[in-house]
Design a protein around this motif. Structure first.
Motif, PDB file in Angstrom:
ATOM      1  N   LEU A  12       0.827  -1.205   0.000  1.00 25.41           N
ATOM      2  CA  LEU A  12       0.000   0.000   0.000  1.00 25.41           C
ATOM      3  C   LEU A  12       0.860   1.253   0.000  1.00 25.41           C
ATOM      4  CD1 LEU A  12      -2.850  -0.986   2.489  1.00 25.41           C
ATOM      5  CD2 LEU A  12      -3.169  -0.264   0.112  1.00 25.41           C
ATOM      6  N   LEU A  13       1.886   1.272   0.842  1.00 26.91           N
ATOM      7  CA  LEU A  13       2.764   2.440   0.897  1.00 26.91           C
ATOM      8  C   LEU A  13       3.559   2.598  -0.387  1.00 26.91           C
ATOM      9  CD1 LEU A  13       4.070   2.122   4.576  1.00 26.91           C
ATOM     10  CD2 LEU A  13       2.369   3.724   3.700  1.00 26.91           C
ATOM     11  N   GLN A  14       3.922   1.484  -0.988  1.00 31.15           N
ATOM     12  CA  GLN A  14       4.656   1.547  -2.249  1.00 31.15           C
ATOM     13  C   GLN A  14       3.772   2.080  -3.370  1.00 31.15           C
ATOM     14  OE1 GLN A  14       7.350  -1.745  -3.295  1.00 31.15           O
ATOM     15  NE2 GLN A  14       6.231  -1.913  -5.223  1.00 31.15           N
ATOM     16  N   ALA A  15       2.505   1.686  -3.371  1.00 30.84           N
ATOM     17  CA  ALA A  15       1.599   2.086  -4.456  1.00 30.84           C
ATOM     18  C   ALA A  15       1.047   3.490  -4.274  1.00 30.84           C
ATOM     19  CB  ALA A  15       0.452   1.087  -4.555  1.00 30.84           C
ATOM     20  N   ARG A  16       0.786   3.900  -3.024  1.00 28.08           N
ATOM     21  CA  ARG A  16       0.077   5.166  -2.798  1.00 28.08           C
ATOM     22  C   ARG A  16       0.915   6.263  -2.170  1.00 28.08           C
ATOM     23  NH1 ARG A  16      -5.811   3.076  -0.547  1.00 28.08           N
ATOM     24  NH2 ARG A  16      -6.067   1.370  -2.048  1.00 28.08           N
ATOM     25  N   GLY A  17       2.130   5.926  -1.727  1.00 29.54           N
ATOM     26  CA  GLY A  17       2.929   6.952  -1.067  1.00 29.54           C
ATOM     27  C   GLY A  17       2.538   7.088   0.396  1.00 29.54           C
ATOM     28  N   ARG A  18       2.599   8.305   0.910  1.00 32.23           N
ATOM     29  CA  ARG A  18       2.339   8.542   2.325  1.00 32.23           C
ATOM     30  C   ARG A  18       0.895   8.220   2.703  1.00 32.23           C
ATOM     31  NH1 ARG A  18       5.394  11.753   5.372  1.00 32.23           N
ATOM     32  NH2 ARG A  18       6.199  12.759   3.489  1.00 32.23           N
ATOM     33  N   MET A  19       0.723   7.471   3.807  1.00 32.84           N
ATOM     34  CA  MET A  19      -0.597   7.152   4.335  1.00 32.84           C
ATOM     35  C   MET A  19      -0.558   7.236   5.847  1.00 32.84           C
ATOM     36  SD  MET A  19      -1.805   3.848   2.027  1.00 32.84           S
ATOM     37  CE  MET A  19      -3.485   3.868   2.702  1.00 32.84           C
ATOM     38  N   THR A  20      -1.649   7.687   6.437  1.00 32.66           N
ATOM     39  CA  THR A  20      -1.735   7.764   7.881  1.00 32.66           C
ATOM     40  C   THR A  20      -2.068   6.387   8.453  1.00 32.66           C
ATOM     41  OG1 THR A  20      -4.096   8.246   7.928  1.00 32.66           O
ATOM     42  CG2 THR A  20      -2.596  10.127   7.706  1.00 32.66           C
ATOM     43  N   ALA A  21      -1.856   6.236   9.762  1.00 33.85           N
ATOM     44  CA  ALA A  21      -2.192   4.977  10.421  1.00 33.85           C
ATOM     45  C   ALA A  21      -3.682   4.688  10.301  1.00 33.85           C
ATOM     46  CB  ALA A  21      -1.768   5.031  11.887  1.00 33.85           C
ATOM     47  N   ALA A  45      12.448  -5.388  10.879  1.00 34.68           N
ATOM     48  CA  ALA A  45      12.904  -6.244   9.777  1.00 34.68           C
ATOM     49  C   ALA A  45      13.825  -5.508   8.819  1.00 34.68           C
ATOM     50  CB  ALA A  45      11.707  -6.790   9.020  1.00 34.68           C
ATOM     51  N   GLY A  46      14.106  -4.225   9.092  1.00 35.86           N
ATOM     52  CA  GLY A  46      15.024  -3.469   8.254  1.00 35.86           C
ATOM     53  C   GLY A  46      14.384  -2.752   7.088  1.00 35.86           C
ATOM     54  N   ILE A  47      13.056  -2.664   7.039  1.00 30.75           N
ATOM     55  CA  ILE A  47      12.375  -1.939   5.959  1.00 30.75           C
ATOM     56  C   ILE A  47      12.552  -0.443   6.182  1.00 30.75           C
ATOM     57  CG2 ILE A  47      10.167  -1.524   4.803  1.00 30.75           C
ATOM     58  CD1 ILE A  47      11.223  -4.370   4.493  1.00 30.75           C
ATOM     59  N   PRO A  48      13.019   0.310   5.166  1.00 30.36           N
ATOM     60  CA  PRO A  48      13.255   1.758   5.320  1.00 30.36           C
ATOM     61  C   PRO A  48      11.948   2.545   5.334  1.00 30.36           C
ATOM     62  CG  PRO A  48      13.741   1.103   3.075  1.00 30.36           C
ATOM     63  CD  PRO A  48      13.430  -0.164   3.823  1.00 30.36           C
ATOM     64  N   LEU A  49      11.269   2.487   6.452  1.00 30.19           N
ATOM     65  CA  LEU A  49       9.949   3.092   6.625  1.00 30.19           C
ATOM     66  C   LEU A  49      10.059   4.174   7.690  1.00 30.19           C
ATOM     67  CD1 LEU A  49       6.810   2.817   6.134  1.00 30.19           C
ATOM     68  CD2 LEU A  49       6.820   1.179   8.015  1.00 30.19           C
ATOM     69  N   TYR A  50       9.519   5.352   7.420  1.00 29.52           N
ATOM     70  CA  TYR A  50       9.574   6.420   8.416  1.00 29.52           C
ATOM     71  C   TYR A  50       8.196   7.051   8.585  1.00 29.52           C
ATOM     72  CZ  TYR A  50       9.579   9.833   4.585  1.00 29.52           C
ATOM     73  OH  TYR A  50       9.241  10.581   3.489  1.00 29.52           O
ATOM     74  N   GLY A  51       8.003   7.668   9.730  1.00 27.58           N
ATOM     75  CA  GLY A  51       6.731   8.321  10.000  1.00 27.58           C
ATOM     76  C   GLY A  51       6.929   9.758  10.419  1.00 27.58           C
ATOM     77  N   GLU A  52       5.952  10.596  10.101  1.00 28.22           N
ATOM     78  CA  GLU A  52       5.976  12.003  10.484  1.00 28.22           C
ATOM     79  C   GLU A  52       4.673  12.341  11.188  1.00 28.22           C
ATOM     80  OE1 GLU A  52       6.678  14.496   7.156  1.00 28.22           O
ATOM     81  OE2 GLU A  52       8.756  13.826   6.855  1.00 28.22           O
ATOM     82  N   ALA A  53       4.774  13.108  12.274  1.00 30.84           N
ATOM     83  CA  ALA A  53       3.586  13.518  13.026  1.00 30.84           C
ATOM     84  C   ALA A  53       2.961  14.751  12.386  1.00 30.84           C
ATOM     85  CB  ALA A  53       3.970  13.788  14.478  1.00 30.84           C
ATOM     86  N   GLY A  54       1.777  15.099  12.853  1.00 30.68           N
ATOM     87  CA  GLY A  54       1.113  16.308  12.380  1.00 30.68           C
ATOM     88  C   GLY A  54       0.008  16.013  11.389  1.00 30.68           C
ATOM     89  N   ASP A  63      12.519   7.125  -0.512  1.00 34.05           N
ATOM     90  CA  ASP A  63      12.487   7.204  -1.971  1.00 34.05           C
ATOM     91  C   ASP A  63      13.362   6.123  -2.593  1.00 34.05           C
ATOM     92  OD1 ASP A  63      10.844   9.340  -1.774  1.00 34.05           O
ATOM     93  OD2 ASP A  63      12.399  10.854  -2.103  1.00 34.05           O
ATOM     94  N   GLY A  64      12.810   5.471  -3.618  1.00 37.95           N
ATOM     95  CA  GLY A  64      13.580   4.477  -4.352  1.00 37.95           C
ATOM     96  C   GLY A  64      13.414   3.063  -3.847  1.00 37.95           C
TER      97      GLY A  64
END
Length: 328
Positions: A12-21, A45-54, A63-64
């Motif tokens: 989902l994140l790969q297909a749609r980009g940023r998504m909220t919880a 598991a080492g997946i390069p996933l980050y979150g931003e508040a707000g 990216d990539g």
């Protein structure tokens, strides 16, 4: 089950980009707390996933980063090869693109999944065209699809069954649907608020794509709209009910002569009518003329009981045939 959900989060994140919880929870039909736990597991598991508040925050992949197709199950890989219909893709000008995509997907699959996908491709073929009808000529389909994609208004000359057989309209094309081998345009009508109608693409005699752009209605779901419009169409066209008597043989012939909704209604309501062994059934009725035509296909193996107007219509048709063949 959890492993499949973790993969779904990633895709989902790969297909749609940023998504909220909350958005992820809604898509996966789980709680927000479960999404938090899944994101932590992906981090571990080492997946390069980050979150931003707000307000504009959410989760996103660096990216990539792309997942590999090795996470597909054998059934998922097979299902992907059933989703690409070469005929409709060619109609849309995507035949070569589909072939290339198939090759890329095949190259990315592990050996065992590639073999299963090849076997499925050799043994199953999906043909969306109907029997006994010529395919629609749709010279304007490409322009329609382009206008849908670019959200541009179109000016069309459209043939219809009405006192005024042709009309000119300016439309906002929301999407196209393939139904029974025929292409339909779902579009809003300029100047008519909230009016969304369906147009058969083959009946568009002229089309001009305009420079004007439009905004799709917020939350418009093409598949949901189509399903709702089909239900509304059936409810609108079936304005009454007819009671008829059929021979058992006639009931067996119905699937070859009538549409599925009428066949199902006849089978559900069939009751033995003593003493001759015929069957009494009830079927939805459109107009007297339309239903009468369907019943006449069964010849002497049907008798109309009611409504009286339908019985009289069939009686007149049979009398006219008798006169034509000098049977009196």
């Amino acid at each position: 089950m959890r492993a499949a959900r973790l993969l779904s989060v990633l895709l989902l994140l790969q297909a749609r980009g940023r998504m909220t919880a909350r958005q992820l929870a809604s898509e996966l039909e789980v709680s927000v707390r479960t999404v938090y736990r899944d994101v932590e597991s992906l981090h571990a598991a080492g997946i390069p996933l980050y979150g931003e508040a707000g307000h504009a925050g959410g989760y996103a992949l660096l990216d990539g980063y792309r997942t590999r197709l090795t996470g597909l199950t054998s059934q998922e890989a097979e299902a992907l090869f059933l989703t690409g219909l070469p005929g409709p893709a060619a109609d849309l000008g995507l035949g070569a693109v589909l072939a290339t995509a198939r090759l890329k997907l095949m190259a990315a699959l592990p050996d065992d999944l590639r073999e299963r996908a090849n076997r499925l491709h050799q043994r199953f073929h999906l043909d969306t065209s109907g029997w006994y009808v010529d395919p629609d000529r749709t010279p304007h389909l490409g322009a329609v699809v382009g206008a849908v994609w670019e959200q541009r208004r179109v000016r069309v000359r459209y043939r219809r069954w009405a006192p005024k057989p042709e009309v000119t309209r300016t439309l906002e094309p929301y999407g196209v649907v393939l139904k029974g081998g025929r292409w339909y345009l779902v579009a809003g009508s300029c100047g008519a608020a909230d009016e969304v109608r369906t147009y058969r693409v083959a009946e568009i005699s002229r089309l001009r794509v305009l420079d004007e752009r439009f905004e799709r209605p917020t939350g418009f779901d093409l598949a949901a709209h189509w399903d709702a419009s089909l239900r509304e169409f059936d409810a609108r066209r079936h304005t009454g009910e007819a009671t008829v008597r059929l021979t058992p043989r006639a009931l067996e012939l119905l699937p070859h002569l009538w549409e599925p909704a009428l066949v199902s209604a006849a089978r559900r309501s069939a009751r033995l009518d003593e003493p001759d062994g015929w069957l009494r059934v009830m079927i939805p009725m459109e107009s007297v003329e339309h239903t009468g035509g369907l019943l006449l296909r069964l010849g002497a193996e049907v008798e109309v009981l009611e409504p009286e107007a339908l019985r009289e219509h069939v009686t007149r048709a049979v009398a006219a045939l008798a006169d034509m063949y000098h049977l009196h």
